[in-house]
Write an enzyme that holds these catalytic residues in place. Structure first.
Site, short mmCIF file in Angstrom:
data_model
loop_
_atom_site.label_atom_id
_atom_site.label_comp_id
_atom_site.label_asym_id
_atom_site.label_seq_id
_atom_site.Cartn_x
_atom_site.Cartn_y
_atom_site.Cartn_z
N LYS A 45 -4.59 6.79 -3.86
CA LYS A 45 -5.03 5.90 -2.79
C LYS A 45 -6.45 5.46 -3.09
O LYS A 45 -7.25 6.24 -3.62
CB LYS A 45 -4.98 6.65 -1.45
CG LYS A 45 -5.56 5.89 -0.26
CD LYS A 45 -4.74 4.66 0.10
CE LYS A 45 -5.40 3.84 1.22
NZ LYS A 45 -4.72 2.55 1.45
N ASN A 69 1.24 -4.19 6.60
CA ASN A 69 0.41 -3.01 6.82
C ASN A 69 -1.01 -3.39 7.13
O ASN A 69 -1.52 -4.42 6.67
CB ASN A 69 0.45 -2.08 5.59
CG ASN A 69 -0.60 -2.41 4.56
OD1 ASN A 69 -1.76 -1.98 4.68
ND2 ASN A 69 -0.24 -3.21 3.56
N MET A 71 -3.44 -0.48 7.08
CA MET A 71 -3.79 0.94 7.06
C MET A 71 -5.29 1.13 7.28
O MET A 71 -5.71 2.10 7.92
CB MET A 71 -3.38 1.56 5.73
CG MET A 71 -1.92 1.35 5.34
SD MET A 71 -0.77 2.01 6.55
CE MET A 71 -0.97 3.75 6.26
N LEU A 73 -7.60 1.65 4.85
CA LEU A 73 -8.20 2.56 3.86
C LEU A 73 -8.28 4.02 4.30
O LEU A 73 -9.30 4.68 4.06
CB LEU A 73 -9.62 2.08 3.52
CG LEU A 73 -9.76 1.20 2.30
CD1 LEU A 73 -11.17 0.60 2.27
CD2 LEU A 73 -9.51 1.99 1.03
N ASN A 128 -10.63 -1.50 -6.65
CA ASN A 128 -9.88 -2.36 -5.73
C ASN A 128 -10.80 -3.41 -5.15
O ASN A 128 -11.70 -3.09 -4.36
CB ASN A 128 -9.27 -1.48 -4.62
CG ASN A 128 -8.36 -2.27 -3.70
OD1 ASN A 128 -8.26 -3.49 -3.80
ND2 ASN A 128 -7.69 -1.57 -2.80
N CYS A 131 -8.81 -5.18 -0.75
CA CYS A 131 -8.23 -4.63 0.49
C CYS A 131 -8.35 -5.67 1.60
O CYS A 131 -9.44 -6.13 1.91
CB CYS A 131 -8.93 -3.34 0.93
SG CYS A 131 -8.23 -2.78 2.51
N GLY A 251 6.74 -7.17 -4.93
CA GLY A 251 8.10 -7.68 -4.72
C GLY A 251 9.18 -7.01 -5.52
O GLY A 251 10.32 -7.49 -5.54
N THR A 273 6.15 -1.30 -1.53
CA THR A 273 7.03 -1.28 -0.36
C THR A 273 8.33 -0.51 -0.64
O THR A 273 8.76 0.33 0.16
CB THR A 273 7.34 -2.72 0.09
OG1 THR A 273 6.11 -3.32 0.53
CG2 THR A 273 8.34 -2.74 1.24
O1 RRO Z 1 -5.54 0.64 3.21
C1 RRO Z 1 -5.12 -0.53 3.36
O2 RRO Z 1 -5.05 -1.06 4.49
C2 RRO Z 1 -4.73 -1.36 2.23
C3 RRO Z 1 -5.45 -1.45 1.05
BR1 RRO Z 1 -6.97 -0.40 0.69
C4 RRO Z 1 -5.05 -2.35 0.04
O3 RRO Z 1 -5.66 -2.51 -1.04
N1 RRO Z 1 -3.96 -3.11 0.29
C5 RRO Z 1 -3.25 -3.03 1.43
O4 RRO Z 1 -2.26 -3.77 1.61
N2 RRO Z 1 -3.65 -2.13 2.39
#
Ligand code: RRO
Length: 312
Positions: A45, A69, A71, A73, A128, A131, A251, A273
Site C-alpha cells: 500500500k 473508492n 480510501m 491512503l 505514487n 492518489c 481493467g 479491482t
Molecule cells: O488510498 C486511496 O484512496 C487510493 C490511492 Br493512495 C491511489 O493511489 N489510488 C486510489 O484509487 N485510491
C-alpha cells in the site's frame, strides 16, 4: 513450456502479474496471502511518513462494471512496510519486492526516500504521483511542473531502481508533454494507470451516492478503465525512452486483458479491482488464462508479443 517470466529494473520475476498498490497490501496478513499466491511479487500500500486511518467509511464499493473508492491512503506508515519487506527479503533470498510511497509534498517524498535509503531495502520503489482521494489535494501527475520538481529532487538523492505511478491521461498532447519530462530522468518504469479520479457512482433506488468521502466522488477501477489504461500503456510505449519500462494497470478481468496490456507494451501487469473481488486465487486464474491465450497463438514467452500491437 509456456513462460510468463518478465524482468523489471534488471530483476527477474517468474510471472508478469502482481497486485496493484492499494489492493491486498495494507497489512502483513494481506501481503502474506499475496506472497503465497501465484503473483509475481507484491507492492505495498502507498506508505506515508506516519500511519493514516484514511477516509470515513463506506469508502469502497463494487459496481456492475468495476469499483469506486475513496480510501484516502489508509496505511501503517513506511516503517511498517520496510520491516515487512526486510523480513521477506531474509525469508526468500533473491526475490524482489516493491514498496509504494507517497508524500504530501516534495519534502515528504525526500524524507520517505531517505528512510528507504537508511533501511536494508533492496527492491524497487514506486512513487505514487496519482492518489485521487485526499480531500483538498490534487493529483500530482496532472501538474507537470510539480512532476518535474519532484523528479529533480528525487533523482538528486536516490539512484536505486524507482518507478512512478501516474494518473490516466486523456489527450495525445498531454502524453507528448509528460513523456518529454519523464525522458529526462533515469526512471526504472512508469506504471499506468491509477484509477480514473473523481468519478461518481449513483444508487438510483436510494437516490444516493455509494461512498461517503468527498460527497461520493472517487477513483474508478475495473472494466470501465481498460480502454483508458491500454491507451496510456500504448501511448507511453511509443514516447518513452526504451530504458523506461512500463507496468500496465487497469481493467484486467481475464487472461486476454493481461495479453492486451502486454501487446500494448507492458512489461508487468497489475490487478486491483478483480483482486479485491476474487481474492488472491485470481493470480492463478489469470496466469492460466494468459498461458492459454499464448498457447493458442503459439507464443512461448511474453517478449514474443510485447509491444507488438498492430495499427491499421
Ligand atoms: O488510498 C486511496 O484512496 C487510493 C490511492 Br493512495 C491511489 O493511489 N489510488 C486510489 O484509487 N485510491
Amino acid at each position: 513450456m509456456i513462460s510468463t517470466r518478465t524482468h523489471i529494473a534488471g530483476f527477474n520475476f517468474d510471472n508478469c502479474i502482481m497486485n496493484a498498490a492499494g489492493v491486498y497490501d495494507y497489512s502483513a496478513e494481506e501481503l502474506d496471502a499475496v506472497q503465497q499466491s501465484a503473483a509475481a511479487t507484491f507492492v505495498t500500500k502507498s506508505a506515508t511518513l506516519v500511519p493514516r486511518e484514511g477516509n470515513p467509511e463506506p469508502r469502497y464499493c463494487n459496481t456492475p462494471y468495476g469499483s469506486i473508492n475513496s480510501m484516502g491512503l489508509p496505511n501503517f506508515g513506511l516503517a511498517y512496510y520496510l520491516d515487512y519487506v526486510s523480513a521477506a527479503q531474509r525469508q526468500v533470498p533473491g526475490k524482489t519486492y516493491f514498496v509504494s510511497l507517497t508524500g504530501f509534498n516534495v519534502e515528504e517524498d525526500i524524507a520517505l526516500l531517505r528512510q528507504v535509503q537508511a533501511s536494508d531495502f533492496e527492491g524497487i520503489v514506486e512513487l505514487n504521483l496519482s492518489c485521487p482521494n485526499v480531500p483538498g489535494k490534487p493529483q500530482t501527475g496532472y501538474d507537470f511542473e510539480a512532476v518535474t520538481r519532484i523528479l529533480e529532487a528525487v533523482f538528486d538523492l536516490y539512484r536505486a531502481p524507482l518507478g512512478i505511478k501516474l494518473p490516466p491521461y486523456f489527450d495525445l498532447v498531454h502524453f507528448d508533454q509528460i513523456a518529454a519530462i519523464l525522458n529526462r530522468f533515469p526512471l526504472a518504469y512508469v506504471n499506468s494507470v491509477n484509477s480514473i479520479g473523481n468519478g461518481l457512482c449513483v444508487d438510483a433506488a436510494a437516490e444516493s451516492v455509494l461512498i461517503k468521502p468527498k460527497q461520493g466522488f472517487g477513483g474508478i477501477g475495473g472494466a470501465y478503465l481498460k480502454p483508458t489504461a491500454l491507451a496510456n500503456v500504448f501511448a507511453f510505449r511509443q514516447r518513452l525512452n526504451s530504458s523506461i519500462q512500463i507496468i500496465g494497470t487497469g481493467g484486467v478481468q481475464n487472461g486476454t486483458d493481461v495479453f492486451e496490456h502486454i501487446l500494448c507494451g507492458a512489461d508487468m501487469v497489475q490487478v486491483g479491482t478483480v483482486l479485491h473481488q476474487e481474492g488472491v486465487a485470481v493470480f492463478e486464474r489469470l496466469t492460466r488464462e494468459l498461458k492459454a491465450v499464448m498457447a493458442q497463438k503459439g507464443y512461448g514467452g511474453i517478449d514474443e508479443f510485447k509491444g507488438r500491437l498492430k495499427t491499421l
